[in-house]
Design a protein around this motif. Structure first.
Motif, PDB file in Angstrom:
ATOM      1  N   THR A  25      -4.679   7.005  -1.653  1.00  0.00           N
ATOM      2  CA  THR A  25      -4.094   5.753  -1.188  1.00  0.00           C
ATOM      3  C   THR A  25      -4.256   4.682  -2.267  1.00  0.00           C
ATOM      4  O   THR A  25      -5.190   4.725  -3.065  1.00  0.00           O
ATOM      5  CB  THR A  25      -4.766   5.261   0.106  1.00  0.00           C
ATOM      6  N   ASN A  26      -3.341   3.746  -2.260  1.00  0.00           N
ATOM      7  CA  ASN A  26      -3.385   2.625  -3.186  1.00  0.00           C
ATOM      8  C   ASN A  26      -3.097   1.348  -2.415  1.00  0.00           C
ATOM      9  O   ASN A  26      -2.298   1.365  -1.477  1.00  0.00           O
ATOM     10  CB  ASN A  26      -2.338   2.784  -4.298  1.00  0.00           C
ATOM     11  N   TYR A  27      -3.748   0.276  -2.829  1.00  0.00           N
ATOM     12  CA  TYR A  27      -3.581  -0.996  -2.147  1.00  0.00           C
ATOM     13  C   TYR A  27      -3.392  -2.121  -3.156  1.00  0.00           C
ATOM     14  O   TYR A  27      -3.973  -2.112  -4.235  1.00  0.00           O
ATOM     15  CB  TYR A  27      -4.813  -1.319  -1.289  1.00  0.00           C
ATOM     16  N   ALA A  28      -2.611  -3.097  -2.757  1.00  0.00           N
ATOM     17  CA  ALA A  28      -2.550  -4.326  -3.521  1.00  0.00           C
ATOM     18  C   ALA A  28      -3.875  -5.058  -3.359  1.00  0.00           C
ATOM     19  O   ALA A  28      -4.525  -4.976  -2.306  1.00  0.00           O
ATOM     20  CB  ALA A  28      -1.401  -5.199  -3.015  1.00  0.00           C
ATOM     21  N   ASP A  29      -4.265  -5.769  -4.383  1.00  0.00           N
ATOM     22  CA  ASP A  29      -5.529  -6.506  -4.323  1.00  0.00           C
ATOM     23  C   ASP A  29      -5.557  -7.485  -3.146  1.00  0.00           C
ATOM     24  O   ASP A  29      -6.609  -7.735  -2.572  1.00  0.00           O
ATOM     25  CB  ASP A  29      -5.756  -7.270  -5.624  1.00  0.00           C
ATOM     26  N   SER A  30      -4.392  -8.003  -2.808  1.00  0.00           N
ATOM     27  CA  SER A  30      -4.314  -9.026  -1.761  1.00  0.00           C
ATOM     28  C   SER A  30      -4.666  -8.481  -0.374  1.00  0.00           C
ATOM     29  O   SER A  30      -5.025  -9.255   0.515  1.00  0.00           O
ATOM     30  CB  SER A  30      -2.922  -9.648  -1.727  1.00  0.00           C
ATOM     31  N   ALA A  69       0.852  -1.194   0.000  1.00  0.00           N
ATOM     32  CA  ALA A  69       0.000   0.000   0.000  1.00  0.00           C
ATOM     33  C   ALA A  69       0.881   1.236   0.000  1.00  0.00           C
ATOM     34  O   ALA A  69       2.045   1.180   0.433  1.00  0.00           O
ATOM     35  CB  ALA A  69      -0.914   0.016   1.229  1.00  0.00           C
ATOM     36  N   LYS A  86      -6.511  -5.316  -0.070  1.00  0.00           N
ATOM     37  CA  LYS A  86      -7.588  -4.334  -0.198  1.00  0.00           C
ATOM     38  C   LYS A  86      -8.809  -4.786   0.590  1.00  0.00           C
ATOM     39  O   LYS A  86      -9.211  -5.950   0.520  1.00  0.00           O
ATOM     40  CB  LYS A  86      -7.939  -4.156  -1.672  1.00  0.00           C
ATOM     41  N   GLY A  87      -9.371  -3.874   1.347  1.00  0.00           N
ATOM     42  CA  GLY A  87     -10.535  -4.177   2.157  1.00  0.00           C
ATOM     43  C   GLY A  87     -10.189  -4.702   3.538  1.00  0.00           C
ATOM     44  O   GLY A  87     -11.050  -4.756   4.424  1.00  0.00           O
ATOM     45  N   ARG A  88      -8.924  -5.080   3.737  1.00  0.00           N
ATOM     46  CA  ARG A  88      -8.490  -5.590   5.041  1.00  0.00           C
ATOM     47  C   ARG A  88      -7.467  -4.677   5.693  1.00  0.00           C
ATOM     48  O   ARG A  88      -7.175  -4.833   6.893  1.00  0.00           O
ATOM     49  CB  ARG A  88      -7.873  -6.989   4.896  1.00  0.00           C
ATOM     50  N   SER A  89      -6.920  -3.755   4.927  1.00  0.00           N
ATOM     51  CA  SER A  89      -5.838  -2.905   5.432  1.00  0.00           C
ATOM     52  C   SER A  89      -6.131  -1.442   5.161  1.00  0.00           C
ATOM     53  O   SER A  89      -6.810  -1.109   4.186  1.00  0.00           O
ATOM     54  CB  SER A  89      -4.512  -3.288   4.768  1.00  0.00           C
ATOM     55  N   THR A  90      -5.597  -0.598   6.024  1.00  0.00           N
ATOM     56  CA  THR A  90      -5.745   0.845   5.865  1.00  0.00           C
ATOM     57  C   THR A  90      -4.399   1.508   6.119  1.00  0.00           C
ATOM     58  O   THR A  90      -3.800   1.300   7.177  1.00  0.00           O
ATOM     59  CB  THR A  90      -6.776   1.412   6.843  1.00  0.00           C
TER      60      THR A  90
END
Length: 117
Positions: free
Chosen positions: A57-62, A48, A64-68
């Motif tokens: 912000t950007n997140y890896a798909d792995s 991220a 996303k939705g679990r991390s901030t």
């Protein structure tokens, strides 16, 4: 710029961890800050990142939705809140900071995250 990561540890699957990374030195030169990870036998991968103002912000798909990812510029610190952890999240997590070019020149020493099943 020096980066000091902390907050890793051993946690059961489904648990949470909050990683922190404090920057020191020429912090005025820092633009984006990010987290990467490297699992045993694998290459380092992006997790991220967050821009200077914290508005993008950007997140890896792995993750996303679990991390901030978030940052506190007054403290020169970036955070990664990880929830619903999975065994496949086990890795050494590295924080990094970029210059205005966007390239990640500055790296922390890494913090181990181990998720048990």
């Amino acid at each position: 710029v020096q980066l000091q990561a902390s907050g890793g540890g051993l946690v059961q699957a489904g648990g949470s961890l909050r990683l922190s990374c404090a920057a020191s030195g020429r912090t005025f030169s820092i633009y984006n800050m990010g987290w990467f990870r490297q699992a045993p036998g694998k290459e380092r991968e992006f997790v991220a990142d967050i821009n200077r103002s914290g508005s993008i912000t950007n997140y890896a798909d792995s993750v996303k939705g679990r991390s901030t990812i978030s940052r506190d510029n007054a403290k020169n610190t970036v955070y990664l809140q990880m929830n619903s952890l999975k065994p496949e999240d086990t890795a050494v997590y590295y924080c990094a900071a970029s210059s205005s070019s966007g390239n990640y020149y500055y790296w922390g020493q890494g913090t181990q995250v181990t998720v048990s099943s």
